[in-house]
Enzyme design. Structure first.
Site, short mmCIF file in Angstrom:
data_model
loop_
_atom_site.label_atom_id
_atom_site.label_comp_id
_atom_site.label_asym_id
_atom_site.label_seq_id
_atom_site.Cartn_x
_atom_site.Cartn_y
_atom_site.Cartn_z
N HIS A 12 0.83 -1.20 0.00
CA HIS A 12 0.00 0.00 0.00
C HIS A 12 0.86 1.26 0.00
O HIS A 12 0.57 2.23 -0.72
CB HIS A 12 -0.92 -0.04 1.23
CG HIS A 12 -1.77 1.18 1.38
ND1 HIS A 12 -1.51 2.14 2.33
CD2 HIS A 12 -2.85 1.60 0.69
CE1 HIS A 12 -2.41 3.10 2.24
NE2 HIS A 12 -3.23 2.80 1.25
N GLU B 139 2.24 1.74 -3.47
CA GLU B 139 1.21 2.29 -4.37
C GLU B 139 1.09 3.80 -4.19
O GLU B 139 1.02 4.55 -5.17
CB GLU B 139 -0.13 1.60 -4.08
CG GLU B 139 -1.31 2.16 -4.83
CD GLU B 139 -2.47 2.51 -3.91
OE1 GLU B 139 -2.92 3.67 -3.94
OE2 GLU B 139 -2.92 1.61 -3.16
N HIS B 140 1.07 4.27 -2.95
CA HIS B 140 1.00 5.71 -2.69
C HIS B 140 2.21 6.44 -3.27
O HIS B 140 2.08 7.49 -3.91
CB HIS B 140 0.93 5.97 -1.18
CG HIS B 140 -0.45 5.98 -0.63
ND1 HIS B 140 -1.00 7.07 -0.01
CD2 HIS B 140 -1.41 5.01 -0.60
CE1 HIS B 140 -2.24 6.79 0.39
NE2 HIS B 140 -2.50 5.54 0.06
N GLU C 170 -4.66 7.77 7.38
CA GLU C 170 -5.57 6.79 6.79
C GLU C 170 -5.80 5.63 7.76
O GLU C 170 -6.93 5.15 7.93
CB GLU C 170 -4.99 6.29 5.47
CG GLU C 170 -5.93 5.45 4.64
CD GLU C 170 -5.33 5.04 3.30
OE1 GLU C 170 -6.02 4.31 2.56
OE2 GLU C 170 -4.19 5.43 2.99
#
Length: 433
Positions: A49, A52-53, A129
């Site tokens: 993740h 991906e960011h 998040e």
């Protein structure tokens, strides 16, 4: 193969698949990689993740702002998503701009710079998040259910990872994971809409043809266990997630699970909605879902209600499941669930983005695209007996239960739910006595 659909493979193993939809003025395209959170070690949990960011935060030739401005200057959109088994980077653009979108996707995938200052900023974003999920009782409940269903396994860990990992990741960690796992043979480049296959393949070869493979670690097989988890944080409502192991999406039984989920908790005519909400007013929302991975799956029920109503809601859910297992669904229920499933499938395929995603996922999972006629035939083949047997199998297996939001009562409610689903109402009364 569907009309308008073409497949090519580059020399390095990367698959390129397109579906020309000549009535459209836009194209949806993306790269789907068969790598996600389940391919991480414990120390790496959350790195897919984070990677991906960071892919959007600058490359050797473009800043993060330049990436955003370049796609938006032609009215396009660029985004990404990380799952347990796949990571996707995708775009939607106007006809004629496919080359630009493909170049941007290749740049962020192959040339990301992972600048330390950008990584520090994004680290803060991801920590926020993670914090947001802790303000969401249903997110907490689903994370707890995954954890107890697959304990001490990557497939049972949160995709975002723990905050401690996120605080510690360095640029070299991202580069190592990228080199180790983003293999061309695990990648599918898919496009649907106003796209011309041969030109698209030429662009793909020029941009991705130099990508080479290295040996990647084998995937750990998922081992379902089940059990009880709870969280003492108090919310306005108590949230229940009840889950059982379901079939993998490679199994023929996957379609039975989908049909069962539809008639049990998939809409306003479903058993759970009618019994729990319409007849008894126990909750505002209650639904079931069935999702699969390559070697396992989960069937889950989620509901939220007042703490004082949760025991009643648990009993109603258990009774509804027992009724389907004992008596099977009615033919009318079965046909409604099939109609909903087929309609959802066919309606989604009128969207170019849904079509591109479906093609990519099918290629990663099955090595081919299953056309809509074959999919609807598999749905149609599910019988009343299949659904009844599926429900019986759930009742014979060990459930995974999570309750969140009821404070200290969450532990008792979760244990009561497990007893109710494991032993029936007799087991529940025995516990309460």
């Amino acid at each position: 193969m569907s009309m308008g659909q073409e497949i090519s493979r580059l020399a390095n193993g990367l698959t390129v698949i397109t579906h020309t939809m000549p009535h459209l003025e836009t194209t949806s395209l993306g790269v789907w990689i068969g790598v996600g959170a389940r391919h991480e070690t414990l120390a790496e949990n959350g790195i897919s993740h984070f990677l991906e960011h960071m892919s959007f935060k600058g490359t050797a030739s473009r800043s993060a702002q330049a990436i955003a401005e370049e796609i938006e200057s032609v009215g396009g959109e660029l985004n990404a998503a990380t799952g347990l088994e796949t990571t996707a980077y995708y775009a939607r653009i106007l006809k004629g701009d496919e080359g630009l979108a493909l170049e941007l996707l290749a740049d962020i995938l192959l040339n990301s710079s992972f600048a330390p200052e950008e990584m520090e900023r994004e680290r803060g974003v991801i920590l926020q998040e993670i914090a947001a999920t802790q303000d969401s009782p249903d997110d907490i409940a689903f994370e707890l259910v995954n954890e107890v269903a697959y304990p001490d396994q990557a497939v049972g860990r949160p995709i975002l990872g723990p905050a401690t990992n996120v605080r510690g990741f360095q640029p070299s960690d991202l580069s190592h994971f990228l080199r180790s796992h983003y293999q061309p043979q695990k990648m599918v480049l898919a496009a649907a809409g106003a796209v011309h296959h041969d030109a698209f393949v030429r662009h793909a070869e020029a941009l991705f043809g130099g990508l080479t493979s290295v040996g990647a670690a084998d995937e750990q097989r998922a081992l379902y266990e089940g059990g009880v988890r709870w969280h003492q944080k108090r919310f306005e409502q108590s949230h229940l997630v009840l889950a059982y192991e379901g079939p993998s999406y490679r199994s023929e039984a996957y379609f039975t699970a989908q049909v069962f989920s539809g008639l049990f908790g998939g809409g306003m005519s479903s058993r759970l909605f009618q019994e729990a909400r319409e007849k008894r007013g126990l909750c505002y929302s209650i639904y079931s879902s069935a999702w699969g991975l390559g070697d396992t799956g989960l069937f889950a029920v989620h509901a939220a209600t007042g703490t004082e109503l949760m025991a009643n809601l648990i009993d109603v859910t258990g009774a509804a499941l027992e009724d389907v297992a004992r008596n099977g669904p009615t033919l009318a229920e079965l046909n409604r669930a099939k109609a909903q499933l087929k309609a959802g499938l066919l309606m989604s395929l009128e969207s170019s983005s849904a079509r591109a995603e479906q093609m990519a996922r099918h290629m990663l999972v099955h090595g081919r695209v299953i056309d809509s006629d074959e999919l609807t035939a598999k749905v149609n083949a599910v019988s009343v007996e299949d659904v009844g047997a599926f429900a019986q199998g759930l009742l014979k297996s060990r459930p995974s239960v999570a309750v969140v939001g009821a404070g200290k009562a969450s532990q008792r409610l979760a244990s009561d739910a497990q007893a109710r689903m494991t032993q029936g109402s007799v087991g529940l009364e025995a516990r309460r006595a």
